[in-house]
Design a protein around this motif. Structure first.
Motif, PDB file in Angstrom:
ATOM      1  N   SER A 162       0.855  -1.182   0.000  1.00 24.81           N
ATOM      2  CA  SER A 162       0.000   0.000   0.000  1.00 24.81           C
ATOM      3  C   SER A 162       0.892   1.232   0.000  1.00 24.81           C
ATOM      4  O   SER A 162       2.072   1.168   0.362  1.00 24.81           O
ATOM      5  CB  SER A 162      -0.922   0.006   1.223  1.00 24.81           C
ATOM      6  N   PHE A 163       0.325   2.352  -0.423  1.00 28.75           N
ATOM      7  CA  PHE A 163       1.101   3.580  -0.588  1.00 28.75           C
ATOM      8  C   PHE A 163       0.372   4.760   0.038  1.00 28.75           C
ATOM      9  O   PHE A 163      -0.830   4.924  -0.153  1.00 28.75           O
ATOM     10  CB  PHE A 163       1.336   3.873  -2.077  1.00 28.75           C
ATOM     11  N   GLN A 164       1.126   5.546   0.779  1.00 25.84           N
ATOM     12  CA  GLN A 164       0.604   6.791   1.332  1.00 25.84           C
ATOM     13  C   GLN A 164       1.321   7.934   0.636  1.00 25.84           C
ATOM     14  O   GLN A 164       2.540   8.079   0.753  1.00 25.84           O
ATOM     15  CB  GLN A 164       0.853   6.874   2.842  1.00 25.84           C
ATOM     16  N   ASP A 165       0.582   8.750  -0.106  1.00 24.31           N
ATOM     17  CA  ASP A 165       1.180   9.828  -0.887  1.00 24.31           C
ATOM     18  C   ASP A 165       1.273  11.106  -0.068  1.00 24.31           C
ATOM     19  O   ASP A 165       0.266  11.616   0.429  1.00 24.31           O
ATOM     20  CB  ASP A 165       0.354  10.097  -2.145  1.00 24.31           C
ATOM     21  N   LEU A 166       2.487  11.623   0.068  1.00 24.06           N
ATOM     22  CA  LEU A 166       2.740  12.854   0.813  1.00 24.06           C
ATOM     23  C   LEU A 166       3.134  13.959  -0.156  1.00 24.06           C
ATOM     24  O   LEU A 166       4.047  13.779  -0.968  1.00 24.06           O
ATOM     25  CB  LEU A 166       3.871  12.633   1.825  1.00 24.06           C
ATOM     26  N   PRO A 167       2.471  15.126  -0.118  1.00 24.54           N
ATOM     27  CA  PRO A 167       2.791  16.202  -1.062  1.00 24.54           C
ATOM     28  C   PRO A 167       4.188  16.770  -0.816  1.00 24.54           C
ATOM     29  O   PRO A 167       4.617  16.932   0.321  1.00 24.54           O
ATOM     30  CB  PRO A 167       1.709  17.242  -0.786  1.00 24.54           C
ATOM     31  N   MET A 168       4.900  17.045  -1.909  1.00 24.50           N
ATOM     32  CA  MET A 168       6.237  17.625  -1.838  1.00 24.50           C
ATOM     33  C   MET A 168       6.278  19.039  -2.396  1.00 24.50           C
ATOM     34  O   MET A 168       7.338  19.649  -2.491  1.00 24.50           O
ATOM     35  CB  MET A 168       7.223  16.758  -2.618  1.00 24.50           C
ATOM     36  N   GLY A 169       5.150  19.555  -2.791  1.00 23.81           N
ATOM     37  CA  GLY A 169       5.110  20.867  -3.429  1.00 23.81           C
ATOM     38  C   GLY A 169       4.882  20.700  -4.918  1.00 23.81           C
ATOM     39  O   GLY A 169       5.369  19.748  -5.540  1.00 23.81           O
ATOM     40  N   GLY A 170       4.129  21.637  -5.488  1.00 27.59           N
ATOM     41  CA  GLY A 170       3.799  21.516  -6.894  1.00 27.59           C
ATOM     42  C   GLY A 170       2.926  20.292  -7.114  1.00 27.59           C
ATOM     43  O   GLY A 170       2.005  20.016  -6.350  1.00 27.59           O
ATOM     44  N   ASP A 171       3.227  19.523  -8.155  1.00 31.37           N
ATOM     45  CA  ASP A 171       2.444  18.322  -8.414  1.00 31.37           C
ATOM     46  C   ASP A 171       3.209  17.056  -8.058  1.00 31.37           C
ATOM     47  O   ASP A 171       2.865  15.961  -8.506  1.00 31.37           O
ATOM     48  CB  ASP A 171       2.020  18.279  -9.890  1.00 31.37           C
ATOM     49  N   ARG A 172       4.254  17.174  -7.221  1.00 27.83           N
ATOM     50  CA  ARG A 172       5.077  16.015  -6.865  1.00 27.83           C
ATOM     51  C   ARG A 172       4.648  15.441  -5.515  1.00 27.83           C
ATOM     52  O   ARG A 172       4.265  16.171  -4.600  1.00 27.83           O
ATOM     53  CB  ARG A 172       6.567  16.380  -6.820  1.00 27.83           C
ATOM     54  N   PHE A 173       4.715  14.119  -5.417  1.00 29.21           N
ATOM     55  CA  PHE A 173       4.376  13.417  -4.197  1.00 29.21           C
ATOM     56  C   PHE A 173       5.474  12.406  -3.875  1.00 29.21           C
ATOM     57  O   PHE A 173       6.170  11.918  -4.761  1.00 29.21           O
ATOM     58  CB  PHE A 173       3.044  12.668  -4.355  1.00 29.21           C
ATOM     59  N   TYR A 174       5.613  12.125  -2.588  1.00 30.74           N
ATOM     60  CA  TYR A 174       6.493  11.043  -2.138  1.00 30.74           C
ATOM     61  C   TYR A 174       5.590   9.963  -1.581  1.00 30.74           C
ATOM     62  O   TYR A 174       4.767  10.219  -0.693  1.00 30.74           O
ATOM     63  CB  TYR A 174       7.454  11.544  -1.055  1.00 30.74           C
ATOM     64  N   SER A 175       5.711   8.756  -2.100  1.00 31.78           N
ATOM     65  CA  SER A 175       4.827   7.670  -1.713  1.00 31.78           C
ATOM     66  C   SER A 175       5.518   6.751  -0.709  1.00 31.78           C
ATOM     67  O   SER A 175       6.547   6.144  -1.018  1.00 31.78           O
ATOM     68  CB  SER A 175       4.406   6.854  -2.940  1.00 31.78           C
ATOM     69  N   ILE A 176       4.961   6.652   0.505  1.00 31.23           N
ATOM     70  CA  ILE A 176       5.480   5.772   1.538  1.00 31.23           C
ATOM     71  C   ILE A 176       4.943   4.359   1.304  1.00 31.23           C
ATOM     72  O   ILE A 176       3.743   4.164   1.138  1.00 31.23           O
ATOM     73  CB  ILE A 176       5.072   6.251   2.942  1.00 31.23           C
ATOM     74  N   VAL A 177       5.849   3.380   1.302  1.00 33.52           N
ATOM     75  CA  VAL A 177       5.502   1.984   1.049  1.00 33.52           C
ATOM     76  C   VAL A 177       5.270   1.247   2.364  1.00 33.52           C
ATOM     77  O   VAL A 177       6.061   1.376   3.306  1.00 33.52           O
ATOM     78  CB  VAL A 177       6.636   1.280   0.280  1.00 33.52           C
ATOM     79  N   SER A 178       4.212   0.458   2.426  1.00 26.45           N
ATOM     80  CA  SER A 178       3.959  -0.437   3.558  1.00 26.45           C
ATOM     81  C   SER A 178       3.552  -1.802   3.037  1.00 26.45           C
ATOM     82  O   SER A 178       2.915  -1.919   1.985  1.00 26.45           O
ATOM     83  CB  SER A 178       2.845   0.104   4.456  1.00 26.45           C
ATOM     84  N   SER A 179       3.954  -2.846   3.769  1.00 26.45           N
ATOM     85  CA  SER A 179       3.547  -4.211   3.452  1.00 26.45           C
ATOM     86  C   SER A 179       2.503  -4.686   4.442  1.00 26.45           C
ATOM     87  O   SER A 179       2.538  -4.287   5.614  1.00 26.45           O
ATOM     88  CB  SER A 179       4.751  -5.167   3.527  1.00 26.45           C
ATOM     89  N   PRO A 180       1.584  -5.538   4.022  1.00 24.81           N
ATOM     90  CA  PRO A 180       0.631  -6.110   4.982  1.00 24.81           C
ATOM     91  C   PRO A 180       1.379  -6.844   6.087  1.00 24.81           C
ATOM     92  O   PRO A 180       2.214  -7.701   5.824  1.00 24.81           O
ATOM     93  CB  PRO A 180      -0.183  -7.091   4.129  1.00 24.81           C
ATOM     94  N   GLY A 181       1.139  -6.476   7.321  1.00 18.48           N
ATOM     95  CA  GLY A 181       1.798  -7.139   8.440  1.00 18.48           C
ATOM     96  C   GLY A 181       3.181  -6.622   8.743  1.00 18.48           C
ATOM     97  O   GLY A 181       3.831  -7.080   9.673  1.00 18.48           O
ATOM     98  N   GLY A 182       3.650  -5.629   7.974  1.00 13.80           N
ATOM     99  CA  GLY A 182       4.990  -5.106   8.221  1.00 13.80           C
ATOM    100  C   GLY A 182       4.981  -3.959   9.208  1.00 13.80           C
ATOM    101  O   GLY A 182       3.954  -3.354   9.493  1.00 13.80           O
ATOM    102  N   GLY A 183       6.140  -3.647   9.767  1.00 16.65           N
ATOM    103  CA  GLY A 183       6.268  -2.529  10.690  1.00 16.65           C
ATOM    104  C   GLY A 183       5.762  -2.863  12.076  1.00 16.65           C
ATOM    105  O   GLY A 183       5.333  -3.975  12.367  1.00 16.65           O
TER     106      GLY A 183
END
Length: 266
Positions: A162-183
């Motif tokens: 799964s991905f959580q998109d975080l805005p970086m300004g403008g139209d760019r995003f940084y997508s945080i990666v997570s796995s089921p059961g991870g973390g």
């Protein structure tokens, strides 16, 4: 955050392919204090980077024709053969078909549809790295990609990320990666995905995975890397809420990043 409680889809191994193993060992020993332990006479020159006697990565000679020096991120799988089928069905390419590594485990290596190389490790006697999330050890994996939408669709299909998109300004995003059961707890992030900027694409940049190593002093470790032949990609930079980071290539050309976390790593 990364842990050594490996579940499918989480980073569980990391190795460096390089044209001169001895030179690489000298460089990383000087920068991170790592030592190397040979995997044995039948390993073809492969060895384990260790910190205080615990494995933090591995190193070996380049074995694929035309391969460039690089760190390869491996992700846990419980069935390398099934993952290989999933990679092919999702549009990826198989670089190394599933193979047993003695009794240590089973590996396979791929290229995603955007051109980034990665691999999987199915544990046998060796579950994975023994240390993560400590200074001078792996603490993050990151994909620079030519097509973020294609990359996210591919890895979602293969690993159920799964991905959580975080805005970086403008139209760019940084997508945080997570796995089921991870973390652990609410912090399930294990890596990130970032679209290469137009200027990078124009300059010929291609998709790649690279590791982040945690450090106690980003500037000092960055300086040590340059003193021993590294080349600057990103000088030490503050990332609010993240920490202070930098990126270099080692003397052979393999990229990696440094980060001093915020809050401080312990």
């Amino acid at each position: 955050m990364l842990t050594t409680r490996y579940v499918p889809g989480t980073p569980n191994w990391l190795d460096l392919g390089t044209p001169d193993v001895d030179a690489a060992v000298a460089f990383y020993s000087a920068v991170f204090g790592w030592r190397v332990q040979s995997a044995g006479p039948e390993s073809g020159g492969y060895g384990f980077f260790q910190l205080d006697g615990k494995t933090v990565g591995a190193v070996g000679p380049l074995t694929e024709e035309g391969a460039s020096p690089a760190w390869t991120a491996y992700f846990h799988t419980s069935d390398a053969d099934a993952t290989t089928k999933a990679v092919e069905q999702a549009g990826g390419a198989v670089r190394v078909a599933p193979m047993d590594v003695f009794t240590a485990g089973r590996l396979a290596a791929y290229t995603d549809p955007t051109g980034a190389d990665f691999a999987v490790w199915q544990p046998g006697d060796v579950p994975g790295l023994e240390v993560v999330m400590e200074p001078n050890a792996l603490c993050w994996t990151e994909l620079y990609t030519t097509d973020v939408a294609m990359a996210k669709g591919f890895y979602r299909s293969v690993f159920s990320w799964s991905f959580q998109d975080l805005p970086m300004g403008g139209d760019r995003f940084y997508s945080i990666v997570s796995s089921p059961g991870g973390g652990e707890g609410e912090d399930t992030g294990q890596g990130g995905v970032l679209q290469l900027a137009e200027e990078n694409l124009a300059a010929g940049s291609t998709s790649e995975w690279h590791p982040y190593f945690g450090v106690t002093d980003c500037d000092a470790t960055f300086a040590a890397a340059l003193d021993h032949g590294a080349t600057v990609l990103i000088p030490p930079t503050n990332a609010p809420g993240v920490g202070r980071l930098a990126m270099v290539t080692d003397p052979a050309g393999a990229p990696f990043a440094l980060i001093k976390g915020d809050p401080e790593m312990t």
